[in-house]
Design an enzyme around this catalytic site. Structure first.
Site, PDB file in Angstrom:
ATOM      1  N   THR A   1       0.853  -1.191   0.000  1.00 54.67           N
ATOM      2  CA  THR A   1       0.000   0.000   0.000  1.00 54.67           C
ATOM      3  C   THR A   1       0.891   1.245   0.000  1.00 54.67           C
ATOM      4  O   THR A   1       2.066   1.162   0.378  1.00 54.67           O
ATOM      5  CB  THR A   1      -0.971  -0.011   1.194  1.00 54.67           C
ATOM      6  OG1 THR A   1      -0.215  -0.082   2.401  1.00 54.67           O
ATOM      7  CG2 THR A   1      -1.932  -1.184   1.108  1.00 54.67           C
TER       8      THR A   1
ATOM      9  N   THR B   1       1.540   4.402   1.605  1.00 53.08           N
ATOM     10  CA  THR B   1       2.362   4.907   2.712  1.00 53.08           C
ATOM     11  C   THR B   1       3.268   3.819   3.253  1.00 53.08           C
ATOM     12  O   THR B   1       4.432   4.065   3.579  1.00 53.08           O
ATOM     13  CB  THR B   1       1.483   5.493   3.828  1.00 53.08           C
ATOM     14  OG1 THR B   1       0.691   6.555   3.279  1.00 53.08           O
ATOM     15  CG2 THR B   1       2.309   6.029   4.982  1.00 53.08           C
ATOM     16  N   CYS B   2       2.763   2.611   3.315  1.00 52.82           N
ATOM     17  CA  CYS B   2       3.554   1.488   3.830  1.00 52.82           C
ATOM     18  C   CYS B   2       4.769   1.216   2.948  1.00 52.82           C
ATOM     19  O   CYS B   2       5.868   0.977   3.449  1.00 52.82           O
ATOM     20  CB  CYS B   2       2.679   0.234   3.933  1.00 52.82           C
ATOM     21  SG  CYS B   2       1.176   0.486   4.896  1.00 52.82           S
ATOM     22  N   SER B   3       4.575   1.260   1.634  1.00 56.26           N
ATOM     23  CA  SER B   3       5.645   0.954   0.682  1.00 56.26           C
ATOM     24  C   SER B   3       6.556   2.132   0.382  1.00 56.26           C
ATOM     25  O   SER B   3       7.733   1.941   0.079  1.00 56.26           O
ATOM     26  CB  SER B   3       5.049   0.464  -0.642  1.00 56.26           C
ATOM     27  OG  SER B   3       4.452  -0.798  -0.468  1.00 56.26           O
TER      28      SER B   3
ATOM     29  N   LEU C   1       8.025   1.131   5.611  1.00 65.66           N
ATOM     30  CA  LEU C   1       9.034   0.076   5.500  1.00 65.66           C
ATOM     31  C   LEU C   1      10.381   0.637   5.030  1.00 65.66           C
ATOM     32  O   LEU C   1      11.418   0.297   5.622  1.00 65.66           O
ATOM     33  CB  LEU C   1       8.547  -1.051   4.589  1.00 65.66           C
ATOM     34  CG  LEU C   1       9.475  -2.249   4.417  1.00 65.66           C
ATOM     35  CD1 LEU C   1       9.844  -2.884   5.753  1.00 65.66           C
ATOM     36  CD2 LEU C   1       8.841  -3.275   3.490  1.00 65.66           C
TER      37      LEU C   1
END
Length: 160
Positions: free
Chosen positions: A45, A47-49, A53
């Protein structure tokens, strides 16, 4: 009830990919030594990617210098977590934990209901620091925020 500072991390089964799916317990991977666990609502997703992370990947040496193990968790399966880690160039010592049924997330009391968006139950975006399984720092993001669970925020909180 949400886990709090001073609480012991609950026991639950998680999964990792190690040539195939391997089950592990939360106690085995998070219950010994110094650990930062950060959770994301979903692998791959935005923001996560693009931020969450990668921030931890970029700061792994800072965590290593402090003797801290880092683990990323999402309510995804181990195959997805493995593929996401590979696509992001995650170092081998950053644990990619799959909580496919959200059992650990629920035990922490940090679930997010994404059913209205077709995402089911997910983990809230958070980061915690534990020593020997006892939570010392817990930073949970407000909906739509990305401030307190970053690698930088965790390093600052640990150092203060």
């Amino acid at each position: 009830m949400t886990i709090a500072v001073g609480d012991t991390l609950p026991e639950a089964t998680l999964a990792v990919f190690d040539g195939g799916i391997k089950t592990v317990t939360s106690t085995d991977v998070l219950g010994r030594g110094k650990v930062v666990l950060f959770a994301v609502p979903g692998a791959f997703t935005p923001t996560c990617s693009n931020k969450h992370l990668p921030g931890f990947t970029q700061h792994m040496e800072d965590f290593r210098e402090r003797g801290i193990t880092v683990a990323c968790m999402s309510v995804n399966d181990a195959f997805v977590m493995h593929a996401w880690g590979e696509s992001q160039g995650v170092p081998s010592d950053l644990l990619m934990l799959a909580d496919g049924n959200a059992s650990f997330t629920r035990a922490l009391g940090l679930e997010l209901d994404g059913t209205k968006n077709g995402m089911g139950i997910r983990a809230k975006r958070f980061a915690l620091y534990a020593e020997d399984g006892v939570v010392k720092i817990l930073q949970v993001e407000a909906p739509g925020e990305f401030r307190v669970s970053t690698a930088e925020a965790m390093l600052e909180a640990i150092d203060s």
